[in-house]
Write a protein that holds these residues in place. Structure first.
Motif, PDB file in Angstrom:
ATOM      1  N   PRO A  50    -133.346   7.118  17.164  1.00  7.01           N
ATOM      2  CA  PRO A  50    -132.248   7.759  15.949  1.00  7.01           C
ATOM      3  C   PRO A  50    -131.443   6.724  15.330  1.00  7.01           C
ATOM      4  O   PRO A  50    -131.050   5.816  15.901  1.00  7.01           O
ATOM      5  N   MET A  51    -131.126   7.116  14.004  1.00  9.51           N
ATOM      6  CA  MET A  51    -130.322   6.147  13.068  1.00  9.51           C
ATOM      7  C   MET A  51    -129.312   6.835  12.266  1.00  9.51           C
ATOM      8  O   MET A  51    -129.529   7.906  11.925  1.00  9.51           O
ATOM      9  N   LYS A  52    -128.112   6.386  12.546  1.00  7.96           N
ATOM     10  CA  LYS A  52    -127.109   7.131  11.905  1.00  7.96           C
ATOM     11  C   LYS A  52    -126.530   6.461  10.614  1.00  7.96           C
ATOM     12  O   LYS A  52    -126.366   5.221  10.578  1.00  7.96           O
ATOM     13  N   ILE A  53    -126.719   7.160   9.643  1.00  8.19           N
ATOM     14  CA  ILE A  53    -126.356   6.564   8.273  1.00  8.19           C
ATOM     15  C   ILE A  53    -125.104   7.062   7.703  1.00  8.19           C
ATOM     16  O   ILE A  53    -124.843   8.314   7.776  1.00  8.19           O
ATOM     17  N   THR A  54    -124.234   6.210   7.451  1.00 16.13           N
ATOM     18  CA  THR A  54    -122.801   6.504   6.686  1.00 16.13           C
ATOM     19  C   THR A  54    -122.940   6.143   5.237  1.00 16.13           C
ATOM     20  O   THR A  54    -122.953   5.035   4.889  1.00 16.13           O
ATOM     21  N   LYS A  55    -122.802   7.098   4.399  1.00 18.39           N
ATOM     22  CA  LYS A  55    -122.856   6.656   2.828  1.00 18.39           C
ATOM     23  C   LYS A  55    -121.322   6.331   2.634  1.00 18.39           C
ATOM     24  O   LYS A  55    -120.240   6.299   3.262  1.00 18.39           O
ATOM     25  N   GLU A  56    -121.010   5.574   1.306  1.00 19.36           N
ATOM     26  CA  GLU A  56    -119.987   4.988   0.669  1.00 19.36           C
ATOM     27  C   GLU A  56    -118.843   6.268   0.849  1.00 19.36           C
ATOM     28  O   GLU A  56    -117.519   5.963   0.980  1.00 19.36           O
ATOM     29  N   ASN A  57    -119.302   7.513   0.537  1.00 16.75           N
ATOM     30  CA  ASN A  57    -118.295   8.453   0.338  1.00 16.75           C
ATOM     31  C   ASN A  57    -117.919   9.093   1.942  1.00 16.75           C
ATOM     32  O   ASN A  57    -117.036  10.062   2.115  1.00 16.75           O
ATOM     33  N   GLY A  58    -118.168   8.439   2.961  1.00 20.37           N
ATOM     34  CA  GLY A  58    -117.983   8.752   4.236  1.00 20.37           C
ATOM     35  C   GLY A  58    -119.094   9.840   4.873  1.00 20.37           C
ATOM     36  O   GLY A  58    -118.824   9.962   6.292  1.00 20.37           O
ATOM     37  N   ASP A  59    -119.642  10.375   4.213  1.00 19.96           N
ATOM     38  CA  ASP A  59    -120.759  11.342   4.803  1.00 19.96           C
ATOM     39  C   ASP A  59    -121.662  10.499   5.783  1.00 19.96           C
ATOM     40  O   ASP A  59    -122.129   9.537   5.375  1.00 19.96           O
ATOM     41  N   THR A  60    -121.833  11.395   6.942  1.00 22.29           N
ATOM     42  CA  THR A  60    -122.876  10.591   7.711  1.00 22.29           C
ATOM     43  C   THR A  60    -123.975  11.562   8.223  1.00 22.29           C
ATOM     44  O   THR A  60    -123.685  12.643   8.018  1.00 22.29           O
ATOM     45  N   HIS A  61    -125.002  11.206   8.511  1.00 26.31           N
ATOM     46  CA  HIS A  61    -126.161  11.783   8.751  1.00 26.31           C
ATOM     47  C   HIS A  61    -126.951  10.970   9.906  1.00 26.31           C
ATOM     48  O   HIS A  61    -127.000   9.917   9.841  1.00 26.31           O
ATOM     49  N   VAL A  62    -127.474  11.699  11.119  1.00 29.51           N
ATOM     50  CA  VAL A  62    -128.401  11.223  11.934  1.00 29.51           C
ATOM     51  C   VAL A  62    -129.929  11.477  11.484  1.00 29.51           C
ATOM     52  O   VAL A  62    -129.947  12.622  11.592  1.00 29.51           O
ATOM     53  N   HIS A  63    -130.603  10.613  11.415  1.00 24.78           N
ATOM     54  CA  HIS A  63    -132.213  10.661  11.357  1.00 24.78           C
ATOM     55  C   HIS A  63    -132.798  10.494  12.945  1.00 24.78           C
ATOM     56  O   HIS A  63    -132.550   9.434  13.230  1.00 24.78           O
TER      57      HIS A  63
END
Length: 77
Positions: A50-63
């Protein structure tokens, strides 16, 4: 982060086993290259997810896996 799935690893190991079988004969060298390529893709998928992505606005999502990542980033809709 989510639990690491072994689906990609199992697929990679299956392809690797097939590769070793095909490599015994020089008649199948084209398939050796093809299977080695796909096996490497599945090993990379296993390592990345799994990969955790954090966007510039601080939102995170785990793929959890590659398919989830592609669905999440699909811009064709």
């Amino acid at each position: 982060m989510g639990k690491k799935s072994t689906k990609s690893l199992n697929h990679a190991l299956h392809n690797d086993k097939t590769l070793k079988y095909l490599d015994k004969s020089p008649d199948h060298l084209d398939w050796v290259i093809t299977v080695a390529f796909y096996s490497s893709l599945y090993f990379v998928r296993y390592k990345l997810f799994p990969m955790k992505i954090t966007k510039e606005n601080g939102d995170t999502h785990v793929h959890e896996d590659f398919d989830n990542y592609c669905s999440y980033n699909d811009t064709s809709n």
